[in-house]
Write an enzyme that holds these catalytic residues in place. Structure first.
Site, PDB file in Angstrom:
ATOM      1  N   MET A   1       0.987  -1.146   0.077  1.00 19.29           N
ATOM      2  CA  MET A   1       0.065   0.057  -0.147  1.00 19.29           C
ATOM      3  C   MET A   1       0.768   1.040  -0.081  1.00 19.29           C
ATOM      4  SD  MET A   1      -2.841   1.570   0.110  1.00 19.29           S
ATOM      5  CE  MET A   1      -2.959   3.359   0.062  1.00 19.29           C
ATOM      6  N   GLU A   2       0.571   2.120  -0.996  1.00 18.65           N
ATOM      7  CA  GLU A   2       1.373   3.151  -1.154  1.00 18.65           C
ATOM      8  C   GLU A   2       1.461   4.596  -0.334  1.00 18.65           C
ATOM      9  OE1 GLU A   2      -1.361   2.500  -3.090  1.00 18.65           O
ATOM     10  OE2 GLU A   2      -2.176   4.194  -3.728  1.00 18.65           O
ATOM     11  N   ASN A   3       1.042   4.147   0.867  1.00 17.31           N
ATOM     12  CA  ASN A   3       0.837   5.510   1.750  1.00 17.31           C
ATOM     13  C   ASN A   3       1.949   6.362   1.303  1.00 17.31           C
ATOM     14  OD1 ASN A   3      -1.194   4.168   3.149  1.00 17.31           O
ATOM     15  ND2 ASN A   3       0.542   2.861   4.262  1.00 17.31           N
TER      16      ASN A   3
ATOM     17  N   HIS B   1       3.065   5.602  -7.265  1.00 14.92           N
ATOM     18  CA  HIS B   1       1.999   6.147  -6.571  1.00 14.92           C
ATOM     19  C   HIS B   1       2.317   7.348  -5.852  1.00 14.92           C
ATOM     20  CE1 HIS B   1      -1.279   3.418  -7.521  1.00 14.92           C
ATOM     21  NE2 HIS B   1      -0.862   2.302  -6.796  1.00 14.92           N
TER      22      HIS B   1
ATOM     23  N   HIS C   1       5.918   0.223  -8.676  1.00 12.83           N
ATOM     24  CA  HIS C   1       4.619   0.232  -8.568  1.00 12.83           C
ATOM     25  C   HIS C   1       4.366   1.259  -7.552  1.00 12.83           C
ATOM     26  CE1 HIS C   1       0.104  -0.846  -9.078  1.00 12.83           C
ATOM     27  NE2 HIS C   1       0.148  -0.373  -7.629  1.00 12.83           N
ATOM     28  N   GLU C   2       4.611   0.857  -6.140  1.00 18.34           N
ATOM     29  CA  GLU C   2       4.445   1.853  -4.823  1.00 18.34           C
ATOM     30  C   GLU C   2       4.850   3.064  -5.098  1.00 18.34           C
ATOM     31  OE1 GLU C   2       1.757   0.614  -3.327  1.00 18.34           O
ATOM     32  OE2 GLU C   2       1.855  -1.325  -4.416  1.00 18.34           O
TER      33      GLU C   2
HETATM   34 ZN    ZN Z   1      -1.431   0.290  -6.662  1.00 11.59          ZN
END
Ligand code: ZN
Length: 1009
Positions: free
Chosen positions: A388-390, A426, A422-423
């Site tokens: 998860m890209e927080n 983001h 990917h993250e």
């Molecule tokens: Zn994503």
């Protein structure tokens, strides 16, 4: 967010079964009694008030600060009454208690009313790791947009304690006048569960353009499930250690604090965390100040105020991890936090290096700096998604970020790399610029998925990810799904919180990425980059919808004199489901037939049937048209002309094309940059097949893979005779590149699923083996020398692909080699099997060898501590031919705790992938439906993996009826997986009825070279 990619297995082409990737099962929540240490809570409350007073002065932007306790209220009694007012009561019962209601009940709407806008949150949390509870106080600065008597914000599973509201003055910083300032009288406050909101009903209206402050104190549990603020554990030195971390996306921040939990409500956040001294805490921003209380044993950290952001990527963690640190070239501090033993072993170093390099890459590519002073990566043992890209604190499940290069396969390393890439993407697409609403979640997920491939090419230029692997893993994969009439447009309307999870599917990720790639290719790299830069700069710290992107890309095009309205082109692709099949043929009616081609487009559907009498009403969208950027080239055995771009917008069009003679063939969708299939007249297919046989290098690797995928799928859907794809892959013995082999093996496993229970199956498997044999023997088996970071990725992957094909279709030498490896492991108790092919060897060994091998693998499964290895061992157990053993495995999985709960569904699905286990898995699923449903509850509905997994191979009328009966009897209701499953099985049955015979007819004919 990063979803789990489907892993490819023997007898499985990574097909439809795992498209809904939320693979971790969420156990049902139970109500939990919350016990909070009252003394600490009291002390905490006092310190919160003090802190609010201090910080309020700093942050109030010149607005006069009012005491929020209500003591300055001329009507102090009313405020006091409100503080002990009704909680959680039914709004109906309490309705109109002294409120002059002119508004409808705004809490009943599935979206927040929009009358108020949060500007800043002061959030203080007291975290009890001993009993897994937390107490909090939030103070939200609100700007009133439209007059309202109600403050409606999200809260879910929170025990709200006290509520107060004060008026602070004008939005422009004007101080409050006598009437407007001070405490507001609260009539009542209550939770409204149906829409997960909390409502504060006021005596008087809040006025537009004025600033108010809402204070709420609350308590909640640190849950044992993977949502909101949740806990997790690991073992260090034989001791169980706990950590607590957040997962807010998409709608779970409301489980951790009352907030305006929709992406549009961006605000700044200042967080203070207090916890036992032995822990440390992390959040999006660096620690600004910290203090410790030796008396109580508590430690507190106040984090710097964030930039404007949405609630879903706010994050914090309380843990006792250690870290390694590096710095990006522009001075951003990057740290990787993980279990102390993992950090000590260096397992985080690879991801740390990738992150540092990617920060530089994205800054260069987007020409926009990373926004925060630091970026922490947190490796946690359990997480609902891959990652998860927080913003500033991205969270990864350990298997997607920790790498032990000595025991990891190349595909493991590749997967991990792409999750990290990917993250990091983001941090720009998602965090800096956020989709305005979840219907356009592909605006962030499509970009992050596309940049996985672009970014991986930057890190490893030889991997050729964007122009090769993208085709099989993204384009071909999602076209399988999107060719069903049960698909949906990429922009999907969603309202209810319970539906929002569903938008995170492969259509959003993979179709999003494929459309972005198509657009990038049409625009050309420099203009695409220019448009993205403008888009990011124009919407930074804010939100954007798809039209905002189209506007910026159109402007970029216009700046170079190319007048294309990107919005009207792309609306066709985003608002309608599916994609077209474009048929290219020589135009016979022209005077100069060799210079013109006819192009037609129609909606590609697997449900096509000759004569159209498949009993199904043609859906309304069947006449849809797309703006298709079709690239076409003309080729002969001596070369290919440069491509021509044709925009196809009608059903049928005629276009002039370069010179052609009888031997020249047409090739469409050059390098498969477009999101559509291409069909040709049969003569052109014949010429293309001849070209592949006589000199395949004339056609690019991407197009070779594309021709294979298109031919198999066009045949499967009935657009093309079954013999065409089979003839086409006859050239494979000459093929030395990985990608066409990978494309072929995916298509062959799909066909295998349809054929492997037929009497004449060996005709098919013999044909496949004939194509595979030469290249398989030439490539041989890998040695155990060198680690994955050094050897050639393409070579390793091709070798693996050939071994998988050879072993699963029954090559004797391949079987012998697998048996030798397993026997050696058993006799020496040393596992000398190269990591990259362990899954193939284990599975082959279990399927061929006796029960002792099954027991041996079962034992190794229990004794292994490496997570990736454990999973491979468990899946190998499902490869047995012995129904008794498979049944035992299924029962052990479900009824004992020997198999981790989240793996049980995978066991059932893998038994279903084994041809010997198919009927068993299908029966077991139906028999145990109630048990499975009771145990996994909501998760099973959210996640259609199991349903697809046990139904995708059904292909007889009887099985179709069983599926329909099951749906009726079990009352499983509106799970999106069900119409898809029925459509898939209907397609399988239809294929058998219409096409099976012609496949076997062709296979029986003696084939010429
Ligand atoms: Zn994503």
């Amino acid at each position: 967010m990063g979803l789990e990619e489907p892993r490819e297995n023997l007898r499985n082409g990574g097909g439809l079964s795992e498209q809904w990737a939320e693979s971790v099962v969420r156990p049902r929540t139970t109500e939990r009694h919350i016990q909070v240490n009252k003394r600490l809570l009291l002390g905490f409350a006092v310190s919160i008030i003090a802190l609010i007073l201090v910080s309020g002065l700093a942050v109030a932007l010149g607005v006069r600060f009012e005491d929020c306790s209500g003591r300055t209220d001329p009507d102090g009694a009313a405020a006091a009454a409100a503080e002990s007012g009704p909680r959680g009561g039914s709004p109906k019962m309490n309705a109109n208690k002294g409120e002059r209601t002119t508004e409808e009940e705004p809490w009943r709407s599935s979206r927040l009313p929009g009358s108020l806008r949060p500007r800043h949150y002061e959030l203080q949390l007291l975290v009890h790791m001993d009993n897994f509870t937390f107490a909090g106080e939030v103070s939200i600065e609100l700007e009133c947009v439209n007059a309202t008597r109600y403050i409606v914000l999200h809260a879910d599973r929170l025990e709200v304690d006290r509520v107060s509201v004060t008026a602070e003055g004008g939005a422009g910083g004007r101080s409050a006048n006598k009437q407007g300032g001070g405490a507001m009288r609260v009539n009542r406050h209550f939770a409204f569960g149906a829409t997960q909101v909390y409502v504060v009903a006021l005596q008087r209206e809040l006025k537009p353009s004025r600033i108010y402050r809402l204070n709420i104190s609350f308590e909640a549990a640190i849950e044992d499930e993977l949502l909101g603020f949740f806990r997790s554990s690991y073992t260090l030195h034989r001791e169980r250690r706990y950590l607590a971390v957040t997962q807010f996306s998409p709608t779970h921040a409301r489980k951790a604090f009352p907030c305006f939990d929709e992406p549009l409500y961006k605000a700044t956040f200042a967080l203070t965390l207090s916890h036992d001294l032995q822990y440390t805490s992390l959040s999006n921003m660096p620690v600004e100040s910290s203090w410790q209380s030796e008396v109580d044993g508590w430690s507190s950290s106040r984090f710097a105020r964030t930039p404007r952001m949405s609630t879903y990527y706010l994050a914090w963690a309380v843990c006792n991890f250690t870290y390694r640190e590096t710095h990006s070239d522009s001075g951003v501090t990057v740290r990787l936090y993980a279990r102390p033993d993992a950090i000590a072993s260096g397992a985080g170093d690879y991801a740390l290096d990738v992150t540092k390099r990617m920060l530089g890459f994205y800054q260069d590519y987007f020409q926009v700096e990373y926004s925060l002073p630091k970026l922490d990566l947190l490796a946690v043992p359990k997480h609902p998604y891959a990652a998860m890209e927080n913003w500033g604190l991205s969270v990864f499940v350990e298997q997607k970020i920790l790498l032990d290069a000595d025991v990891s396969s190349a595909s493991y390393q590749m997967e991990l790399t792409m999750v990290v890439v990917h993250e990091i993407c983001h941090q720009w697409f998602g965090d800096l610029v956020t989709p305005a609403w979840w219907e356009d979640v592909w605006l962030k997920e499509g970009f992050a998925h596309y940049f996985e491939y672009v970014g991986a090419d930057f890190l490893f230029p030889k991997w050729n990810m964007e122009n090769q692997r993208f085709l099989t893993d993204v384009l071909h994969e999602v076209m399988l799904l999107d060719g069903l009439s049960s698909s949906h447009p990429i922009s999907q309307e969603v309202e209810q919180a319970s539906d929002i999870d569903r938008v995170f599917d492969w259509i959003a990720y993979k179709k999003g990425a494929a459309l972005i790639r198509m657009l990038a290719n049409v625009m050309g790299q420099p203009l695409f980059q220019k448009g993205l830069n403008d888009y990011l700069l124009s919407h930074m710290y804010s939100n954007a919808a798809r039209d905002d992107l189209w506007t910026k890309l159109s402007q970029a095009m216009r700046s170079e004199g190319r007048d294309i309205d990107v919005g009207s082109v792309m609306d066709r692709w985003t608002l309608q489901m599916g994609y077209p099949v474009v048929t290219v043929s020589r135009e016979p009616s022209e005077q100069l037939p060799t210079h013109a081609i006819a192009v037609t487009q129609e909606h590609f559907l697997y449900g096509q049937e000759a004569g159209g009498n498949n009993g199904r009403q043609a859906p309304a969208f069947i006449h849809s048209l797309w703006f298709v950027p079709l690239t076409v080239a003309v080729g002969t055995s001596s070369g290919v002309t440069s491509e021509t771009l044709l925009w196809i917008s009608n059903h049928t069009e005629t276009h002039r094309i370069g010179r052609m003679d009888e031997r020249s063939w047409l090739l469409g969708n050059i390098n498969q940059t477009g999101y559509f299939r291409v069909n040709y007249d049969l003569h052109n297919w014949k010429l293309l097949i001849q070209q592949l046989h006589s000199g395949h290098q004339i056609i690019s690797v991407g197009n070779r893979a594309g021709l294979i995928d298109d031919a198999f799928n066009l045949a499967r859907a009935g657009y093309l005779p079954q013999s065409v794809p089979l003839q086409l892959i006859g050239y494979l013995p000459e093929e030395t590149s990985f990608l066409p082999w990978h494309s072929a093996s995916r298509a062959l496993y799909q066909l295998d699923k349809l054929l492997d229970r037929t009497d004449d199956y060996s005709l098919f498997s013999d044909y496949v083996l004939k194509q595979v044999a030469a290249r398989y023997h030439q490539m041989g088996w890998p040695t155990n020398e060198g680690n994955v970071l050094q050897t050639s990725y393409q070579t390793q992957e091709l070798q693996r692909e050939l071994i998988m094909l050879a072993c699963s279709f029954g090559n004797k030498q391949c079987h012998r080699q697998a048996v030798v490896y397993i026997s050696d492991w058993i006799s020496s108790n040393k596992n000398r099997i190269p990591p990259n092919i362990r899954d193939i060897v284990y599975c082959t060994g279990v399927s061929l060898m006796d029960e002792d091998v099954w027991e041996f693998i079962w034992m190794k499964f229990h004794s292994s501590s490496a997570v990736s290895e454990k999973k491979v061992l468990l899946e190998a157990l499902t490869c047995s031919d012995n129904i008794f053993l498979l049944n035992r495995l299924l029962n052990l999985s479900l009824t004992s705790d020997l198999v981790p709960q989240q793996d049980v569904i995978d066991v059932i699905i893998h038994v279903g992938r084994n041809p010997q286990g198919r009927s068993l898995a299908w029966r077991y699923f139906r028999e145990k439906w109630e048990v499975l449903n009771a145990r996994y509850g909501e998760a099973l509905f959210m996640n259609s993996k199991l349903i697809s997994g046990v139904t995708e191979f059904l292909n007889t009328e009887r099985e179709l009826q069983e599926l329909k009966d099951f749906i009726q009897v079990s009352g499983v209701g509106a799970v999106p997986a069900l119409p898809r499953a029925v459509e898939m099985v209907e397609g399988n049955v239809r294929w058998h009825r219409l096409h099976r015979r012609s496949v076997f007819q062709w296979l029986r004919k003696p084939q010429s070279a």
